[in-house]
Design a protein around this motif. Structure first.
Motif, PDB file in Angstrom:
ATOM      1  N   HIS A  87       2.652 -30.212   2.154  1.00 14.15           N
ATOM      2  CA  HIS A  87       1.678 -31.067   2.848  1.00 14.15           C
ATOM      3  C   HIS A  87       0.266 -30.997   2.303  1.00 14.15           C
ATOM      4  O   HIS A  87      -0.504 -31.916   2.536  1.00 14.15           O
ATOM      5  CB  HIS A  87       1.618 -30.685   4.332  1.00 14.15           C
ATOM      6  CG  HIS A  87       2.933 -30.709   5.029  1.00 14.15           C
ATOM      7  ND1 HIS A  87       3.645 -31.861   5.192  1.00 14.15           N
ATOM      8  CD2 HIS A  87       3.665 -29.727   5.599  1.00 14.15           C
ATOM      9  CE1 HIS A  87       4.767 -31.583   5.847  1.00 14.15           C
ATOM     10  NE2 HIS A  87       4.804 -30.291   6.093  1.00 14.15           N
ATOM     11  N   ASP A  93      -4.279 -21.453   1.619  1.00 17.34           N
ATOM     12  CA  ASP A  93      -4.208 -22.409   0.503  1.00 17.34           C
ATOM     13  C   ASP A  93      -5.531 -23.145   0.401  1.00 17.34           C
ATOM     14  O   ASP A  93      -6.385 -23.038   1.274  1.00 17.34           O
ATOM     15  CB  ASP A  93      -3.017 -23.360   0.664  1.00 17.34           C
ATOM     16  CG  ASP A  93      -3.171 -24.298   1.834  1.00 17.34           C
ATOM     17  OD1 ASP A  93      -4.271 -24.834   2.015  1.00 17.34           O
ATOM     18  OD2 ASP A  93      -2.177 -24.494   2.584  1.00 17.34           O
ATOM     19  N   LEU A 120       6.680 -25.156  12.340  1.00 22.48           N
ATOM     20  CA  LEU A 120       5.732 -24.354  13.107  1.00 22.48           C
ATOM     21  C   LEU A 120       6.359 -23.854  14.399  1.00 22.48           C
ATOM     22  O   LEU A 120       6.098 -22.739  14.835  1.00 22.48           O
ATOM     23  CB  LEU A 120       4.474 -25.175  13.396  1.00 22.48           C
ATOM     24  CG  LEU A 120       3.711 -25.631  12.145  1.00 22.48           C
ATOM     25  CD1 LEU A 120       2.397 -26.282  12.523  1.00 22.48           C
ATOM     26  CD2 LEU A 120       3.442 -24.469  11.213  1.00 22.48           C
ATOM     27  N   GLU A 168       8.244 -20.493   5.274  1.00 19.60           N
ATOM     28  CA  GLU A 168       7.873 -21.757   5.904  1.00 19.60           C
ATOM     29  C   GLU A 168       6.417 -22.099   5.624  1.00 19.60           C
ATOM     30  O   GLU A 168       6.072 -23.247   5.322  1.00 19.60           O
ATOM     31  CB  GLU A 168       8.145 -21.686   7.412  1.00 19.60           C
ATOM     32  CG  GLU A 168       7.630 -22.873   8.208  1.00 19.60           C
ATOM     33  CD  GLU A 168       8.248 -24.196   7.783  1.00 19.60           C
ATOM     34  OE1 GLU A 168       9.373 -24.172   7.244  1.00 19.60           O
ATOM     35  OE2 GLU A 168       7.604 -25.241   7.980  1.00 19.60           O
ATOM     36  N   ASN A 217       5.216 -25.283   3.589  1.00 21.86           N
ATOM     37  CA  ASN A 217       4.302 -26.254   4.194  1.00 21.86           C
ATOM     38  C   ASN A 217       3.128 -26.525   3.275  1.00 21.86           C
ATOM     39  O   ASN A 217       2.730 -27.673   3.087  1.00 21.86           O
ATOM     40  CB  ASN A 217       3.783 -25.728   5.535  1.00 21.86           C
ATOM     41  CG  ASN A 217       4.680 -26.116   6.674  1.00 21.86           C
ATOM     42  OD1 ASN A 217       5.644 -26.844   6.473  1.00 21.86           O
ATOM     43  ND2 ASN A 217       4.368 -25.635   7.860  1.00 21.86           N
ATOM     44  N   GLY A 221       6.638 -30.253  13.175  1.00 19.20           N
ATOM     45  CA  GLY A 221       8.051 -30.382  12.856  1.00 19.20           C
ATOM     46  C   GLY A 221       8.772 -29.181  13.408  1.00 19.20           C
ATOM     47  O   GLY A 221       8.315 -28.546  14.357  1.00 19.20           O
ATOM     48  N   LEU A 222       9.886 -28.869  12.807  1.00 20.66           N
ATOM     49  CA  LEU A 222      10.611 -27.677  13.259  1.00 20.66           C
ATOM     50  C   LEU A 222       9.940 -26.420  12.738  1.00 20.66           C
ATOM     51  O   LEU A 222      10.063 -25.351  13.306  1.00 20.66           O
ATOM     52  CB  LEU A 222      12.045 -27.742  12.754  1.00 20.66           C
ATOM     53  CG  LEU A 222      12.900 -28.771  13.473  1.00 20.66           C
ATOM     54  CD1 LEU A 222      14.294 -28.770  12.890  1.00 20.66           C
ATOM     55  CD2 LEU A 222      12.945 -28.461  14.950  1.00 20.66           C
TER      56      LEU A 222
HETATM   57  N1  LIG Z   1      -0.804 -25.857   4.800  1.00 24.34           N
HETATM   58  C1  LIG Z   1      -0.893 -27.082   5.367  1.00 24.34           C
HETATM   59  N2  LIG Z   1      -1.797 -27.965   4.911  1.00 24.34           N
HETATM   60  C2  LIG Z   1      -1.894 -29.194   5.467  1.00 24.34           C
HETATM   61  N3  LIG Z   1      -1.153 -29.622   6.504  1.00 24.34           N
HETATM   62  C3  LIG Z   1      -0.227 -28.790   7.001  1.00 24.34           C
HETATM   63  C4  LIG Z   1      -0.051 -27.468   6.474  1.00 24.34           C
HETATM   64  N4  LIG Z   1       0.926 -26.833   7.197  1.00 24.34           N
HETATM   65  C5  LIG Z   1       1.324 -27.738   8.112  1.00 24.34           C
HETATM   66  N5  LIG Z   1       0.659 -28.903   8.005  1.00 24.34           N
HETATM   67  C6  LIG Z   1       0.798 -30.055   8.880  1.00 24.34           C
HETATM   68  O1  LIG Z   1       1.444 -29.622  10.058  1.00 24.34           O
HETATM   69  C7  LIG Z   1       2.563 -30.427  10.329  1.00 24.34           C
HETATM   70  C8  LIG Z   1       3.632 -29.611  11.006  1.00 24.34           C
HETATM   71  O2  LIG Z   1       4.242 -28.691  10.136  1.00 24.34           O
HETATM   72  P1  LIG Z   1       5.720 -28.185  10.353  1.00 24.34           P
HETATM   73  O3  LIG Z   1       6.043 -27.143   9.377  1.00 24.34           O
HETATM   74  O4  LIG Z   1       5.832 -27.825  11.783  1.00 24.34           O
HETATM   75  O5  LIG Z   1       6.580 -29.477  10.131  1.00 24.34           O
HETATM   76  P2  LIG Z   1       7.060 -30.103   8.763  1.00 24.34           P
HETATM   77  O6  LIG Z   1       6.738 -29.186   7.651  1.00 24.34           O
HETATM   78  O7  LIG Z   1       6.499 -31.468   8.684  1.00 24.34           O
HETATM   79  O8  LIG Z   1       8.614 -30.211   8.957  1.00 24.34           O
HETATM   80  P3  LIG Z   1       9.698 -29.037   8.812  1.00 24.34           P
HETATM   81  O9  LIG Z   1       8.966 -27.774   8.535  1.00 24.34           O
HETATM   82  O10 LIG Z   1      10.382 -29.002  10.125  1.00 24.34           O
HETATM   83  O11 LIG Z   1      10.595 -29.423   7.725  1.00 24.34           O
HETATM   84  C9  LIG Z   1       2.962 -30.968   9.015  1.00 24.34           C
HETATM   85  O12 LIG Z   1       3.602 -32.213   9.148  1.00 24.34           O
HETATM   86  C10 LIG Z   1       1.652 -31.132   8.285  1.00 24.34           C
HETATM   87  O13 LIG Z   1       1.053 -32.362   8.581  1.00 24.34           O
END
Ligand SMILES: Nc1ncnc2c1ncn2[C@@H]1O[C@H](COP(=O)(O)OP(=O)(O)OP(=O)(O)O)[C@@H](O)[C@H]1O
Ligand SMILES: [Mg+2]
Lengths: 286, 234
Positions: free
Chosen positions: A190, A213, A233, A182, A186, A230-231
């Protein structure tokens, strides 16, 4: 001056009785409150245990379901695809001299079937991390990285010291693997990063997984408050709750993001890999 | 010089009574020293202790002069009740009890003033001024009721993790002990504290003073463990 011994004694006794009562009231309040609090705490603990059990069951059944799907894909679709491939091969021999056009279609179908077989295999392997079960965390993460490296234009590296440490229990390994998945996903999705570094460090008491990263980074508190999570974290948190682990996100000064998960070690009792499909084992035996 | 001599003789002869007067300084000092008066209940306690000290010192002075000082005691009763039950007003959470406390203060002040006139048909005769007949007993009952109501609330709400480190619990316990010891003695004080033909009850007369001292020591413990940071959220 009036003198009244009788009255004095009566009042003395009444006062003593009253004082005794007051004293017992105070004692009672102190002890009752203590016991009640204790009981409430116990109840709270039971509730927490129950929640954890529920979560554990949910995640377990999720894994079981994945296994079932993987097994079905492999056994049913896989077999059928193999048969289709066989039939196509036979057919291709028959149509070989019919004409160029037929030959082309034939080849295309064959290629498609080949590709489908590969996809099904990949999906099955993604669903159940067999490498993880057989060769352990480092190997599984390595494999995961290799797969991504092929498809994406970024550098992912793994630094680990797990070679000489014993295997962890299946649940712990799977937890760490899924969390790593995960976190890396991410970062790719992102952070627009060009480099991801995974650190896996095991010592006698704790397993440390650190994913760094060099992307845009994020404010962990802001995301928690903002309902942006999202789901992903949330899933990490609930997985960690079961194994008593913790996770900590940081925003380093140089940019990017850094996540550090700590999980207490839980050495595997029996490292024999589980059957792919837990319900089919019996069927095989009969 | 004569005055100081008479003070010293009085202290010498009535050590226990005087102890109850001078021990008041301990909790009062602690409240100011530990800044416990940020809490409204402790602020009221501080006012109570100050008025108690002043009235007690006046009574002490008149006692050494062999003058009737009961008028001051009678006047201190409604004040004492208002301040002490006011402390519970800030601690009890139930709105019904809160309203009850307000009404009881108003009612009690009226009642005790009536009682002063009732017990002293000739109000101008200060020499033969005598103690109120019912007000002290009613005060005991009311305060015991509020204390028990507060205790009931404590065990019902379970908000305080450790009672022994909860300052107001000590204050309540002190008051409970004091009023328990006082409740059966209060009704007869009207007949014992008289110039003419008093009822003699021996050392029982001293029991309230002993428990008053104890109560003040409990107050001191409560104030001592008062600390803003550890104060359980109300
Ligand atoms: N390594 C990262 N760099 C930048 N932003 C991040 C990073 N990891 C998480 N985020 C931010 O945190 C938010 C929440 O992450 P999370 O994994 O909970 O949800 P998601 O990835 O958007 O959806 P899902 O994992 O449920 O498919 C993301 O939408 C993103 O904006
Ligand atoms: Mg995600």
């Amino acid at each position: 001056m009036q003198n009244s011994d009788g009255l004095t004694w009566a009042i003395l006794i009444a006062t003593l009785a009253m004082l005794m009562m007051a004293f017992f009231v105070i004692l009672f309040i102190v002890f009752y409150q203590k016991r009640q609090l204790h009981q409430e705490k116990k109840l709270h603990e039971i509730e927490k245990d129950y929640q954890r059990l529920l979560l554990d069951t949910a995640l377990n059944s999720e894994e079981t379901e994945r296994r079932r799907i993987a097994q079905d894909l492999h056994d049913d679709i896989g077999t059928m695809l193999s048969l289709t491939k066989l039939s196509l091969n036979q057919l291709s021999k028959l149509v070989a001299d019919s004409g160029i056009k037929e030959d082309q279609i034939m080849r295309k179908s064959q290629a498609l079937v080949e590709e489908t077989i590969l996809h099904v295999r990949r999906i099955t392997r993604d669903l159940v991390p067999t490498t993880l079960e057989r060769f352990g965390l480092a190997a599984a993460i390595e494999e995961f990285i290799n797969k991504l490296d092929n498809s994406k234009d970024l550098k992912i590296s793994l630094i680990s010291n797990t070679e000489d440490s014993p295997r962890q229990s299946q649940k712990t390994e799977l937890t760490i693997y899924r969390i790593m998945q995960e976190l890396v996903n991410n970062s790719i999705r992102h952070s627009q990063c060009s480099m991801i570094e995974i650190n896996l460090h095991v010592n006698s008491t704790i397993i440390e997984l650190q994913v760094t990263d060099d992307g845009i980074g994020f404010e962990p508190d802001a995301i928690k408050d903002n309902n942006l999570t999202g789901l992903g974290l949330l899933g990490i948190e609930s997985r960690l709750a079961i194994v008593d682990g913790t996770i900590n996100y940081e925003k380093p000064k140089m940019g990017g993001s850094k996540a550090l998960a700590l999980v207490p070690v839980a050495p595997a009792i029996d490292s024999k890999p589980e059957p792919l499909h837990p319900f089919r084992r019996q069927r095989v035996k009969i | 010089m004569v005055l100081i001599e008479s003070y010293i003789t009085f202290i010498h002869n009535h050590l226990i009574v005087c102890l109850a007067v001078f021990v008041t300084i301990i909790p009062l000092f602690l409240i100011l020293y530990r800044k416990a008066n940020v809490d409204p209940s402790f602020y009221l306690l501080q006012i109570y202790l100050i008025t108690k000290l002043i009235i007690d010192l006046i009574m002490f002075h008149y006692a050494t002069q062999r003058t009737n000082n009961l008028m001051y005691y009678n006047l201190s009763i409604p004040l004492r009740y208002a301040l002490l039950s006011g402390m519970f007003y800030y601690k009890i959470e139930s709105a019904v009890y809160k309203r009850g406390i307000i009404y009881s203060i108003i009612g009690f002040v009226i009642f005790s003033i009536w009682d002063i006139f009732y017990s002293n048909p000739d109000i101008k005769d200060l020499h033969n001024h005598s103690m109120v007949a019912y007000a002290t007993t009613v005060e005991c009952l009311l305060l015991l009721f509020w204390i028990l109501a507060y205790f009931y609330e404590i065990i019902r709400m379970l908000k305080i993790p450790n009672l022994l480190t909860f300052p107001f619990f000590w204050v309540c316990s002190g008051l409970l002990l004091y009023y328990s010891s006082f409740i059966f003695i209060a009704p007869i004080l009207h007949y014992t504290e008289k110039w003419e033909n008093p009822l003699y009850i021996g050392f029982l007369n001293l029991v309230p003073y002993i428990f008053e001292t104890l109560c003040l020591l409990f107050f001191s413990i409560g104030v001592w463990i008062f600390s803003i940071r550890y104060y359980a959220k109300q």
